[in-house]
Design a protein around this motif. Structure first.
Motif, short mmCIF file in Angstrom:
data_model
loop_
_atom_site.label_atom_id
_atom_site.label_comp_id
_atom_site.label_asym_id
_atom_site.label_seq_id
_atom_site.Cartn_x
_atom_site.Cartn_y
_atom_site.Cartn_z
N GLN A 155 50.77 1.96 73.07
CA GLN A 155 51.77 2.22 72.03
C GLN A 155 51.06 2.02 70.70
OE1 GLN A 155 55.89 0.55 72.24
NE2 GLN A 155 55.34 -0.46 70.33
N PRO A 156 50.43 3.06 70.16
CA PRO A 156 49.59 2.91 68.98
C PRO A 156 50.35 2.60 67.69
CG PRO A 156 49.75 5.22 69.60
CD PRO A 156 50.40 4.44 70.71
N LYS A 157 51.66 2.88 67.68
CA LYS A 157 52.44 2.63 66.46
C LYS A 157 53.25 1.35 66.62
CE LYS A 157 52.85 7.46 65.05
NZ LYS A 157 53.78 8.56 64.67
N LEU A 158 53.36 0.60 65.52
CA LEU A 158 54.07 -0.68 65.55
C LEU A 158 55.55 -0.48 65.84
CD1 LEU A 158 52.43 -2.36 62.44
CD2 LEU A 158 52.17 -3.11 64.81
N ASP A 159 56.06 -1.36 66.70
CA ASP A 159 57.49 -1.35 67.01
C ASP A 159 57.85 -2.71 67.59
OD1 ASP A 159 60.06 -0.53 67.22
OD2 ASP A 159 59.75 0.79 68.95
N PHE A 160 59.11 -3.10 67.43
CA PHE A 160 59.55 -4.38 67.98
C PHE A 160 59.83 -4.24 69.48
CE2 PHE A 160 60.36 -5.55 63.56
CZ PHE A 160 59.96 -6.90 63.57
N VAL A 161 59.30 -5.19 70.26
CA VAL A 161 59.53 -5.21 71.69
C VAL A 161 59.88 -6.65 72.11
CG1 VAL A 161 57.97 -3.31 72.17
CG2 VAL A 161 57.10 -5.66 72.24
N GLY A 162 60.61 -6.78 73.21
CA GLY A 162 60.95 -8.10 73.73
C GLY A 162 59.98 -8.56 74.80
N ARG A 163 60.14 -9.80 75.21
CA ARG A 163 59.25 -10.37 76.23
C ARG A 163 59.32 -9.61 77.55
NH1 ARG A 163 57.39 -15.58 75.34
NH2 ARG A 163 58.15 -16.58 73.43
N ARG A 164 60.50 -9.09 77.86
CA ARG A 164 60.68 -8.44 79.15
C ARG A 164 60.83 -6.93 79.02
NH1 ARG A 164 65.27 -12.72 81.41
NH2 ARG A 164 63.99 -14.60 81.25
N ASP A 165 60.36 -6.40 77.94
CA ASP A 165 60.45 -4.95 77.73
C ASP A 165 59.70 -4.23 78.84
OD1 ASP A 165 60.09 -2.27 76.79
OD2 ASP A 165 60.58 -2.97 74.77
N PRO A 166 60.38 -3.37 79.61
CA PRO A 166 59.71 -2.71 80.74
C PRO A 166 58.58 -1.78 80.32
CG PRO A 166 61.89 -1.77 80.35
CD PRO A 166 61.79 -2.98 79.50
N ALA A 167 58.54 -1.40 79.03
CA ALA A 167 57.48 -0.51 78.56
C ALA A 167 56.17 -1.25 78.33
CB ALA A 167 57.91 0.19 77.27
N VAL A 168 56.21 -2.57 78.34
CA VAL A 168 55.02 -3.37 78.06
C VAL A 168 54.51 -3.95 79.38
CG1 VAL A 168 54.05 -5.26 76.70
CG2 VAL A 168 56.02 -3.97 75.83
N PRO A 169 53.25 -3.68 79.76
CA PRO A 169 52.70 -4.27 80.98
C PRO A 169 52.81 -5.80 80.93
CG PRO A 169 51.23 -2.59 80.14
CD PRO A 169 52.27 -2.79 79.09
N PRO A 170 53.18 -6.46 82.04
CA PRO A 170 53.41 -7.92 82.04
C PRO A 170 52.24 -8.73 81.48
CG PRO A 170 54.22 -6.95 84.08
CD PRO A 170 53.50 -5.85 83.35
N ALA A 171 51.00 -8.38 81.89
CA ALA A 171 49.85 -9.14 81.40
C ALA A 171 49.71 -9.01 79.89
CB ALA A 171 48.57 -8.66 82.09
N LEU A 172 50.00 -7.82 79.37
CA LEU A 172 49.92 -7.59 77.92
C LEU A 172 51.02 -8.37 77.20
CD1 LEU A 172 48.95 -6.18 75.37
CD2 LEU A 172 50.32 -4.18 76.02
N ALA A 173 52.25 -8.33 77.72
CA ALA A 173 53.34 -9.06 77.09
C ALA A 173 53.04 -10.56 77.06
CB ALA A 173 54.65 -8.80 77.84
N ASP A 174 52.49 -11.08 78.17
CA ASP A 174 52.17 -12.50 78.22
C ASP A 174 51.15 -12.88 77.14
OD1 ASP A 174 52.27 -15.13 79.73
OD2 ASP A 174 50.14 -14.68 79.90
N ALA A 175 50.09 -12.07 77.00
CA ALA A 175 49.06 -12.36 76.01
C ALA A 175 49.60 -12.22 74.59
CB ALA A 175 47.86 -11.44 76.22
N ALA A 176 50.37 -11.17 74.34
CA ALA A 176 50.85 -10.91 72.98
C ALA A 176 51.85 -11.97 72.52
CB ALA A 176 51.48 -9.52 72.92
N PHE A 177 52.69 -12.44 73.43
CA PHE A 177 53.69 -13.44 73.04
C PHE A 177 53.11 -14.85 73.03
CE2 PHE A 177 56.55 -9.95 73.52
CZ PHE A 177 57.63 -10.26 72.71
N ARG A 178 51.94 -15.03 73.61
CA ARG A 178 51.24 -16.32 73.49
C ARG A 178 50.38 -16.38 72.23
NH1 ARG A 178 50.77 -19.61 78.05
NH2 ARG A 178 51.73 -18.77 79.95
N ALA A 179 50.07 -15.24 71.69
CA ALA A 179 49.19 -15.19 70.52
C ALA A 179 49.88 -15.84 69.33
CB ALA A 179 48.84 -13.74 70.19
#
Length: 637
Positions: free
Chosen positions: A536-560
């Motif tokens: 998703q090259p363009k910025l957008d708000f997503v949640g922790r459980r957004d199905p469009a975000v791979p789980p490993a990516l969501a985990d890393a991004a929300f821990r950052a």
């Protein structure tokens, strides 16, 4: 023991056998197992109570079997074996502590409560209804005496009562809910691109030395699996059922033997007024007596119940409890209600809930169903019951003959008129028509069975027992590099390509942080290159459980770390082996105000459940801290 339970079990037979002793409590995660009845200094002692060492060893073996299936041909490492042992012992200790605590609190489930718990097990039901014969058949198959099982279930119900008490005592402060929702409902404005490992394959070169080194490090991955060729004989409940003689004479005899089971229970419609003690037993007793006196003097019972009863479930209905059989109620209440005549008012009656004034509104007598009425269901029940009996007899006979035969399967087959069947290439992952049954795998690869001096006999599925002989065994064999060179090269190239993708991703993040490149340039370079829809090259708000975000990516991004003056950048290795590079531009905390009424209610339940689980875990931890626990270190030797 608990004879009232036996007296009230009824229903149509059905064969459903599963292990039903494992009851998981939702708050403290304890697996219930029987721990009483056998004392031994060879196992674990909790506050002077010796636990059954065979139960603990059995639980350990079950857990070990599950892990062994996951590890395949490789033995479970000693470190993990040690962790399994510690977990099994800890679970047994916690379970015993809970049992002891329920004894201290004098939690005493009634027979009716235990019966209702047993009725809810799917294993004991036919078409959604409890079946007495299914109940006994399941316990027979598991070699458990009904009295023992029912005593265990009484402990289960007591622990559930403690469970509910802990849950009821937990509470949720508004600030706790707001803080949790801020975290759980947090959204991050982020973008990401994917660097595919496949894009770096052409950059990777490997020589013979690298191949040889990789092969030596992963030699076990390229071994042939251990396997065995089997011969076996089989007992099948379905085949036994087809052989059952269900003549009219036998069905009539079965009906006569079980005639009481075809009599519907007497039901009564009862109303009551409940007065709870609230710490003052004498005052509650006096208030209940006053209620009885007013009702006996002719005041309308329903009006009195609405005025005085403290039962939230029936007070508004004038105390009406509806139609029910005797087993529905606790014993003192049932004794009083079933001793009274229709229209009679009795009491006060004391139960663990308080003081009751009881009125019997109506009585519906039980009725005897005739043989002709019940014949269809009775025949099915008889066939199944008789098949169960014959199957159990033949199962015992097979087990005995197989044991005495040593490794002579042909003799067993001849004596029992069973067909010898074969399976080739059975591995530690299972095979043939057996699927993956851990107990069967363990039995087949037992040294004595592999040597052909012993048959392995066990029930591999409900109603299916086999006796197996190993006729050929092939241990794992290391395949030489020359034989698996292509596989080794492919694996090494993929590993190195993933490493190159990770290096490139790290370099890109460093450049972004240093301002040496822009996100737009990175997005233009890598957008569409990966296998996750190009990221998703363009910025957008997503949640922790957004199905469009791979789980490993969501985990890393929300821990950052949250961005302060500039964006936060990082990487995440995806399950595919590709690597994602992400940017976080802003953080928006969650808020209860953004939830719909249904979402808010769900979030409140989840948050309270979480707090209750933490409270229960603390409760058990304190029990453990104050307990005297002794563990024999040779328990598993």
């Amino acid at each position: 023991m608990l004879q009232a339970i036996h007296d009230n079990l009824k229903g149509i037979f059905a064969m459903v056998i599963i292990g039903v002793l494992a009851v998981v409590f939702i708050f403290w995660g304890v697996e219930f197992v029987a721990v009483g009845g056998l004392t031994s200094t060879q196992g674990v002692s909790v506050n002077g109570q010796d636990l059954n060492p065979n139960e603990i060893r059995g639980n350990f073996q079950d857990e070990l079997n599950r892990y062994q299936v996951a590890f395949g041909d490789v033995n479970v490492p000693d470190e993990i074996r040690s962790q399994i042992r510690e977990g099994v012992i800890d679970g047994a200790v916690r379970t015993e502590l809970i049992r002891q605590r329920t004894e201290e609190l004098r939690l005493r489930p009634t027979n009716a409560q235990v019966l209702e718990t047993i009725r809810q097990y799917p294993a004991f039901q036919v078409a959604g209804e409890f079946s007495k014969d299914a109940y006994y058949a399941a316990l027979r198959s598991a070699n458990i005496e009904p009295a023992v099982f029912e005593a265990q279930q009484k402990q289960v119900v007591a622990a559930q009562q403690l469970d509910r008490g802990l849950y009821a005592s937990s509470f949720l402060l508004p600030d706790e809910f707001t803080r949790r929702q801020a975290l759980v409902g947090e959204e991050r404005e982020m973008a990401w691109v994917v660097l595919p490992a496949a894009g770096f394959v052409d950059e990777v070169t490997v020589d013979d030395a690298a191949l040889a080194q990789y092969y030596e490090e992963h030699k076990a991955d390229y071994s042939t699996p251990e396997q065995a060729n089997l011969q076996y004989v089989e007992l099948d409940l379905a085949n036994v059922r087809n052989e059952v003689d269900a003549s009219e004479e036998k069905l009539l005899a079965y009906y006569e033997e079980n005639v009481e089971r075809y009599r519907s229970l007497e039901r009564r419609r009862v109303s009551h007024i409940l007065i709870t003690p609230d710490g003052d037993e004498a005052a509650a007793r006096t208030k209940a007596q006053e209620a009885f006196d007013r009702a006996a003097a002719g005041e309308d019972f329903a009006t009195l119940a609405r005025e005085l009863s403290q039962d939230p479930g029936s007070a508004s209905a004038g105390g009406d409890l509806g139609w029910a059989d005797r087993a529905t109620y606790v014993e003192p209440f049932a004794d009083a209600a079933w001793a009274a005549r229709p229209g009679e008012i009795v009491g006060p009656v004391e139960t663990q809930f308080g003081w009751h004034v009881i009125k019997v509104d109506e009585v519906e007598a039980g009725e005897q169903r005739s043989f002709d009425e019940v014949r269809p269901e009775l025949e099915a029940e008889y066939r199944q019951a008789e098949a169960e009996r014959l199957y159990a007899d033949e199962q015992e006979q097979l087990d005995t003959m197989a044991f005495e035969a040593g490794g002579d399967l042909a003799q067993v087959a001849q004596d029992l008129a069973l067909q010898v069947r074969t399976v080739e290439g059975f591995t530690r992952q299972g095979g043939g028509g057996f699927g993956n049954v851990p107990q069967l795998v363990e039995a087949v690869f037992d040294p004595q069975v592999l040597a052909g001096t012993q048959l392995a006999t066990l029930e591999v599925a409900p109603g299916r027992t086999v006796s197996i002989k190993v006729v050929a065994h092939e241990p794992p064999r290391e395949r030489p590099l020359g034989e698996v060179r292509d596989q080794v090269q492919t694996a090494l190239v993929q590993e190195l390509a993933r490493g190159r993708a990770a290096e490139q991703a790290g370099a890109l993040v460093a450049a972004l942080r240093a301002g040496e490149t822009s996100w737009d340039d990175a997005a233009a370079r890598w957008s569409g290159a990966g296998d996750v829809a190009g990221g998703q090259p363009k910025l957008d708000f997503v949640g922790r459980r957004d199905p469009a975000v791979p789980p490993a990516l969501a985990d890393a991004a929300f821990r950052a770390p949250a961005p302060v003056e500039s964006r936060t950048y990082g990487t995440a290795e995806l399950g595919s082996g590709d690597v994602a590079v992400f940017a976080v531009a802003a953080v928006r905390p969650g808020s209860p105000a953004r939830l719909s009424p249904a979402e808010r209610a769900q979030a409140l339940r989840e948050t309270r459940d979480r707090i209750a689980m933490q409270d229960a875990a603390t409760y058990v931890t304190r029990l453990r801290a104050g307990a005297q626990v002794e563990v024999n270190q040779q328990l598993f030797e």
